[in-house]
Design an enzyme around this catalytic site. Sequence first.
Site, mmCIF file in Angstrom:
data_model
loop_
_atom_site.group_PDB
_atom_site.id
_atom_site.type_symbol
_atom_site.label_atom_id
_atom_site.label_comp_id
_atom_site.label_asym_id
_atom_site.label_seq_id
_atom_site.Cartn_x
_atom_site.Cartn_y
_atom_site.Cartn_z
ATOM 1 N N ASP A 248 -3.761 1.974 11.786
ATOM 2 C CA ASP A 248 -3.462 0.547 11.785
ATOM 3 C C ASP A 248 -3.119 0.138 13.203
ATOM 4 O OD1 ASP A 248 -0.146 0.292 11.488
ATOM 5 O OD2 ASP A 248 -0.974 2.017 10.418
ATOM 6 N N GLU B 14 9.426 -4.815 5.507
ATOM 7 C CA GLU B 14 10.416 -3.991 6.180
ATOM 8 C C GLU B 14 11.432 -4.892 6.847
ATOM 9 O OE1 GLU B 14 8.759 -1.825 9.684
ATOM 10 O OE2 GLU B 14 6.862 -2.669 9.015
#
Length: 185
Positions: free
Chosen positions: A6, A87
């Site tokens: 990613d 997150e």
Amino acid sequence: MLRGIDVSAYQSSSYDTDGLSFVFIKATEGRSYINPKLAAQTKRARDAGLVVGFYHFLWPGNLSAQADYFVSKAPEKAGDILAVDWETTSEGTHASNAEKDLFIRKLKEKRPNNPVVLYSNRHYWLNIDTTSYAGDGLWIADYVTAGKPRIQAKWRFHQYTDNPLDRNVANFSSKAALREWAENA
């Protein structure tokens, strides 16, 4: 297991695609940030024939506005994967379980031709999450042996290191199987 990475604005737009089957690209965050390398990083992935995913870094509040912002900036192509990055924010906050779940549902409504997955680190999954709702699949971050995250839940993607960049594996038998799942999830 399939290999992938990613990337975000911190990585080059000419990242190495050798041996990769997929890439997730950061598209947006909150209601105002867009990855300035999004178009170039997407072109690189498509030119290499990779399965492509886009992720949004979720902030608490204004879920509808964030969903609208994400889908307005992330390229729209059937079979691309959408991911919700859940997150702690730079302000030390995080979206609630209800907000995370609602955001995933809104994305599924707005982009019915794209699977939606939840990106979560192991701590969030085991200690913050109370619903176990991950849309069409869980993308778990746990920096251990690739393909061996320390959770009991079924996962689709595993981010196993961030050194020197975020490396992942996907729990599919082949790139064709991943592509079929992405097109039909």
